[in-house]
Scaffold this active site. Structure first.
Site, PDB file in Angstrom:
ATOM      1  N   VAL A   1      19.703 -19.669   1.680  1.00  0.00           N
ATOM      2  CA  VAL A   1      19.490 -18.363   1.051  1.00  0.00           C
ATOM      3  C   VAL A   1      18.251 -18.387   0.173  1.00  0.00           C
ATOM      4  O   VAL A   1      17.464 -17.431   0.134  1.00  0.00           O
ATOM      5  CB  VAL A   1      20.740 -17.956   0.239  1.00  0.00           C
ATOM      6  CG1 VAL A   1      20.477 -16.662  -0.523  1.00  0.00           C
ATOM      7  CG2 VAL A   1      21.923 -17.781   1.180  1.00  0.00           C
ATOM      8  N   ALA A   2      18.036 -19.494  -0.538  1.00  0.00           N
ATOM      9  CA  ALA A   2      16.885 -19.574  -1.431  1.00  0.00           C
ATOM     10  C   ALA A   2      15.575 -19.560  -0.667  1.00  0.00           C
ATOM     11  O   ALA A   2      14.535 -19.141  -1.203  1.00  0.00           O
ATOM     12  CB  ALA A   2      16.979 -20.848  -2.282  1.00  0.00           C
TER      13      ALA A   2
ATOM     14  N   GLU B   1      14.085 -12.084   1.867  1.00  0.00           N
ATOM     15  CA  GLU B   1      14.730 -10.973   2.591  1.00  0.00           C
ATOM     16  C   GLU B   1      13.863  -9.714   2.692  1.00  0.00           C
ATOM     17  O   GLU B   1      13.954  -8.976   3.665  1.00  0.00           O
ATOM     18  CB  GLU B   1      16.062 -10.607   1.912  1.00  0.00           C
ATOM     19  CG  GLU B   1      17.157 -11.640   2.068  1.00  0.00           C
ATOM     20  CD  GLU B   1      17.090 -12.727   1.008  1.00  0.00           C
ATOM     21  OE1 GLU B   1      17.968 -13.595   0.995  1.00  0.00           O
ATOM     22  OE2 GLU B   1      16.132 -12.704   0.202  1.00  0.00           O
TER      23      GLU B   1
ATOM     24  N   ASP C   1     -22.755   7.327  15.879  1.00  0.00           N
ATOM     25  CA  ASP C   1     -23.613   8.413  16.323  1.00  0.00           C
ATOM     26  C   ASP C   1     -24.488   8.860  15.161  1.00  0.00           C
ATOM     27  O   ASP C   1     -24.249   8.509  14.009  1.00  0.00           O
ATOM     28  CB  ASP C   1     -22.772   9.605  16.803  1.00  0.00           C
ATOM     29  CG  ASP C   1     -22.061   9.322  18.111  1.00  0.00           C
ATOM     30  OD1 ASP C   1     -22.670   8.679  18.974  1.00  0.00           O
ATOM     31  OD2 ASP C   1     -20.898   9.740  18.254  1.00  0.00           O
TER      32      ASP C   1
ATOM     33  N   ASP D   1     -17.367   9.529  26.186  1.00  0.00           N
ATOM     34  CA  ASP D   1     -17.263   8.477  25.164  1.00  0.00           C
ATOM     35  C   ASP D   1     -15.909   7.770  25.214  1.00  0.00           C
ATOM     36  O   ASP D   1     -15.737   6.725  24.592  1.00  0.00           O
ATOM     37  CB  ASP D   1     -17.446   9.067  23.765  1.00  0.00           C
ATOM     38  CG  ASP D   1     -18.886   9.474  23.489  1.00  0.00           C
ATOM     39  OD1 ASP D   1     -19.782   8.843  24.074  1.00  0.00           O
ATOM     40  OD2 ASP D   1     -19.107  10.408  22.702  1.00  0.00           O
TER      41      ASP D   1
ATOM     42  N   GLU E   1      13.900 -21.423  -6.947  1.00  0.00           N
ATOM     43  CA  GLU E   1      15.236 -21.206  -6.404  1.00  0.00           C
ATOM     44  C   GLU E   1      15.763 -22.455  -5.680  1.00  0.00           C
ATOM     45  O   GLU E   1      16.967 -22.703  -5.660  1.00  0.00           O
ATOM     46  CB  GLU E   1      15.234 -20.002  -5.453  1.00  0.00           C
ATOM     47  CG  GLU E   1      15.020 -18.673  -6.175  1.00  0.00           C
ATOM     48  CD  GLU E   1      14.996 -17.496  -5.211  1.00  0.00           C
ATOM     49  OE1 GLU E   1      15.067 -17.733  -3.992  1.00  0.00           O
ATOM     50  OE2 GLU E   1      14.899 -16.346  -5.675  1.00  0.00           O
TER      51      GLU E   1
ATOM     52  N   THR F   1      16.171  -7.937  -8.094  1.00  0.00           N
ATOM     53  CA  THR F   1      15.035  -7.915  -9.021  1.00  0.00           C
ATOM     54  C   THR F   1      13.691  -8.056  -8.314  1.00  0.00           C
ATOM     55  O   THR F   1      12.664  -7.651  -8.851  1.00  0.00           O
ATOM     56  CB  THR F   1      15.182  -9.049 -10.053  1.00  0.00           C
ATOM     57  OG1 THR F   1      15.137 -10.311  -9.383  1.00  0.00           O
ATOM     58  CG2 THR F   1      16.491  -8.925 -10.800  1.00  0.00           C
TER      59      THR F   1
END
Length: 880
Positions: free
Chosen positions: A288-289, A293, A335, A613, A678, A708
């Protein structure tokens, strides 16, 4: 005389067949068009002229994509491990995180796609129709059966229709797959088996590549041929941009590292004396660390924000991936007319064989020396002057306005028109005047003068005048005419010969005031600018020099010179000649130039506005069409459309592309830096064999990564441009989104400093409670210690967010408080963290406890310490 200009309604050439009369009767239509009231009634009856949109469960696929990307799969595995370890609460929490994160990413992706789709409102498809006998321009969705369309070169046919008059050349490849255009002519027999082969029918979505005509609409929306096909078709799957593919590769790398670390330290934890459930919790914590995510949804949103900011600046980007490509552009091929210049053509000076060069403003109406020239200009044009309904090329409109001052509008009947050919660089018409038939022609002097009967002295004089006018930055056209007998030759060459020179016209289209500063910005940013124009070498070079492109010694290559070069010679000239002016160039020349630059490793932005073009716009890395003066074909082929046709907007788009790419790197740095503080607490717990209690729980990590961290990361995606952004060379095409320097900052500076501070907060709580390694920890003390770790990581996040705002310069150069969204994100972080720390219901869920004043004071020092360490690192890099 142009039909619209004389009568405001089409004249049907010849007797229409009975079936055409029946069609008009069945549609309750008339050649002069519908009335506004009748058109409004039919709009209610038939609905909008829009293709059917695909429904179905596309959102299910989009949502599923968020649930199976590598980072989500990693979390699914962590949830399984948590369940096997006997911690169902943790497993449920991880599953909730996966679902919540998928929902957030899905919502942001949908918002991004809606943002891109909404940009169509900037440039809705238009069409010219007859309403109440007048030519009006409408949104294509407003067209109804019975409307009379004006079909001309460069336009996309907006509905299925039958020609009432004229003849057009139509590219039917959108419907039939055949690359060769077909001729559709009014009044032809329609005894064919298939509607697509009816010789006077044109169809929605096909491209008019030549000719003009009026056509009555018989089908709109889903009732058209292309609408029928669209109903049976399936949508095209969304493809990731190169940046998204790079980030996905990084995600797989992160997943591999996380799994590898987890598998490596799982037996280490068992050897160190941890129980199997504790070791599994430890492995889950490492997984998880290591999972950022919010990475993928944040990138999607940043690209969408970039698209919207470009739209506000006048550049409509048609796909998200173009934003990153703009940031790496190395060459712009532009151009001249309307892009470098203001596209406000006016006749400035002129010369006739009977008078010297004169200013057009000083020539009084009725001057006999310019009568023949003005008469030829009035006839040899596809433009129309009709007050508010003026239509046509800006150059032709300028010539026609000048002609109308000196000769009145006459009732001439056009017999034949040989339209402007970019290879021949001229056009001509045959008209029946009051007394005789007459050829009128205009075009580039080198294309028209050889067709005129001139003595050597007269030719030398004309060529000298051409050089004088072109040297003043004027666009020069030669105008000629000759009388015809009763027979009009069918062959163009037979018509355009033995002409009499009426004179030379010099048109002025002044450079836009914004172009010269934009060119200087390009040069500072390491971009080269080549001019590709159909004008003469002298005119093209003069305008280029006036805005700072090249200098007096810069190469000027004409279309004939380019045709004589091999591809290797062209590539060599582009590499060694600096900035080049390509004059008298054709659209095919643009394609060669784009190919040569791409083979040389350049990232090419190419402008264009005409039908021909389109191949060059598709071939370039960034095809740029003109929104005002460009054709539907060019806009369809382009990656980006300029709503103001201004070269400066291209430079602003390049700057925005660089800013968006930099901001993607900034929040990747921000996310990567958090992995170290972490992960380190889990490693410390495992390496100590449990002698040091686990400083952080998995639920607290989830609160950080999903709670956070998210808003500051999104705020970094909206960071203003860093000073010096356009003072550095373009990034290399091969350069990845994650660089070595970024990893050093994340994992050797910001991460370790944050980890050290976080552990300081953890141990300070334990030491003040009298704890020693290996001793038992009181429950409340342990909760306070892990809470200090959690809050310490959040405090370090704040410092990392401010440090990530700049990649090179000091934060003081940018300003501490210039990103208001980041300030809001920081306030949210603090409030969210305080809620988890001090509210009892949340304390019970996340295993937190209230912190005392001393610990809070210590945590307040973390943001400036983290930011200061990175500031010192960047200062050392700048000095080195």
């Amino acid at each position: 005389m142009n039909v619209i200009e004389e009568t405001h309604s089409p004249v049907i050439v010849g007797d229409p067949r009975e079936n055409m009369q029946s069609l008009l009767r069945d549609l309750r239509a008339r050649p002069g068009g519908l009335s506004a009231e009748e058109a409004a009634r039919r709009r209610v009856q038939y609905g909008p002229n829009a293709l059917p949109t695909q429904g179905g469960p596309s959102w299910i696929r989009a949502l599923t994509r968020q649930l199976v990307h590598p980072l989500a799969l990693l979390l699914w595995g962590a949830a399984v491990l948590a369940g096997l370890s006997g911690t169902p609460t943790l497993a449920i929490a991880i599953v909730a995180v996966v679902l919540l994160n998928a929902a957030l990413a899905f919502w942001q992706e949908q918002q991004a796609e809606r943002s891109v789709e909404a940009l169509a409102a900037f440039l809705p498809p238009h069409a010219r129709v007859l309403r109440d006998g007048h030519v009006v321009e409408l949104d294509a969705v407003e067209i109804v059966p019975g409307d009379v369309l004006l079909v001309d070169e460069g336009a996309t046919v907006p509905a299925d229709a039958r020609l009432l008059d004229g003849a057009v050349e139509v590219d039917m490849s959108a419907l039939t797959g055949e690359s060769v255009p077909v001729i559709r002519t009014a009044g032809e027999t329609d005894a064919v088996a298939q509607l697509l082969h009816v010789p006077d029918a044109v169809f929605r979505g096909t491209l008019c590549t030549g000719g003009t005509g009026h056509a009555v609409v018989f089908a709109t929306g889903a009732a058209t041929e292309i609408g029928r096909i669209a109903t049976l078709s399936h949508g095209v799957e969304r493809t990731d941009s190169p940046l998204e593919r790079q980030v996905r590769r990084v995600a797989w790398l992160i997943a591999a590292v996380a799994v590898g670390v987890g598998l490596a330290f799982l037996p280490l934890g068992l050897v160190a004396g941890l129980s199997l459930p504790a070791a599994l919790v430890f492995a889950v914590g490492l997984l998880v660390a290591n999972v950022p995510e919010g990475l993928l949804p944040t990138i999607t949103l940043a690209l969408a924000v970039g698209v919207r900011s470009l739209a506000r600046a006048g550049a409509v980007v048609k796909r998200l991936s173009a934003v990153e490509t703009l940031g790496s552009t190395t060459v712009i091929c532009t151009d001249k007319t309307g892009t470098l210049t203001a596209n406000r053509m006016q006749v400035h000076q002129l010369w006739t064989p009977h008078a010297d060069i004169r200013d057009a403003a000083d020539i009084p109406p009725g001057d006999g020396h310019v009568a023949a020239l003005a008469e030829a200009l009035a006839r040899c044009t596809d433009a129309t002057l009709d007050g508010e309904h003026d239509t046509g090329d800006p150059t032709e409109l300028a010539l026609l306005r000048f002609a109308r001052i000196h000769v009145p509008a006459r009732g001439a009947l056009r017999i034949t028109v040989h339209r402007f050919d970019p290879r021949l660089r001229r056009m001509s018409t045959v008209d029946r005047g009051t007394e005789r038939r007459e050829v009128s022609g205009k075009g580039a002097p080198e294309a028209v003068l050889p067709l005129c009967r001139l003595s050597d002295a007269e030719r030398a004089t004309a060529e000298s005048v051409v050089a004088q006018l072109a040297g003043r930055g004027l666009r020069v056209l030669a105008v000629a005419h000759r009388p015809l007998g009763d027979t009009v030759p069918a062959d163009r060459d037979a018509v355009e010969r033995d002409l009499r020179l009426c004179g030379l016209v010099g048109l002025l289209d002044p450079p836009r005031p914004s172009v010269a500063p934009a060119v200087r910005t390009c040069h500072r940013a390491g971009l080269r600018v080549h001019v590709v124009t159909g004008d003469s070498p002298l005119t093209g070079a003069a305008i280029a020099r006036s805005v700072g492109i090249g200098d007096d010694d810069s190469a000027v290559i004409t279309g004939d010179e380019l045709a004589a070069m091999t591809d290797e010679q062209l590539a060599g000239r582009l590499q060694t000649d600096g900035e080049v002016v390509f004059a008298r160039s054709t659209p095919e020349d643009k394609l060669r130039i784009a190919d040569a630059l791409s083979r040389g490793g350049e990232v090419v932005a190419m402008t264009g506005d005409g039908v021909n073009d389109a191949p060059a716009l598709r071939r370039a890395d960034i095809g740029i069409a003109m929104g005002k003066s460009g054709t539907d074909v060019a806009r369809e082929a382009a990656t980006m459309v300029l709503t103001d046709d201004d070269f400066a907007t291209i430079v602003r788009a390049v700057e925005a592309g660089r800013r968006v790419y930099d901001n993607v790197r900034k929040f990747i740095l921000y996310i990567f830096a958090h992995a170290v503080p972490e992960v380190v607490p889990f490693l410390l717990f495992a390496l100590s064999g449990g002698a040091i209690p686990l400083p952080l729980t998995v639920l607290q990590i989830l609160a950080i990564d999903l709670g956070t961290e998210t808003l500051p990361a999104l705020a970094l995606g909206r960071e203003p441009a860093e000073p010096g952004l356009m003072d550095r060379p373009p990034r290399r095409r091969s350069e990845g989104v994650v660089t070595r320097r970024m990893l050093i900052r994340a994992w050797a500076v910001l991460g370790p400093v944050s980890a050290a501070l976080v552990l300081l907060a953890f141990f300070s709580v334990l030491w003040r409670a009298g704890w020693t390694p290996g001793a038992d920890v009181g429950h409340h003390t342990y909760l306070q210690a892990t809470t200090a770790t959690f809050a310490g990581i959040v405090a370090c996040q704040i410092g990392t967010a401010f440090a990530s705002r700049t990649e090179r310069v000091s934060l003081f150069t940018v300003g501490l408080f210039t990103n208001r969204l980041l300030l809001i994100g920081v306030v949210f972080e603090v409030v969210f963290t305080a809620a988890l720390v001090y509210l009892p219901p949340l304390q019970a869920v996340f295993g937190t406890a209230a912190l005392d004043g001393w610990t809070v004071a210590l945590l307040c020092t973390f943001p400036p310490v983290v930011w200061g360490a990175d500031e010192l690192y960047r200062w050392l890099v700048r000095r080195g």
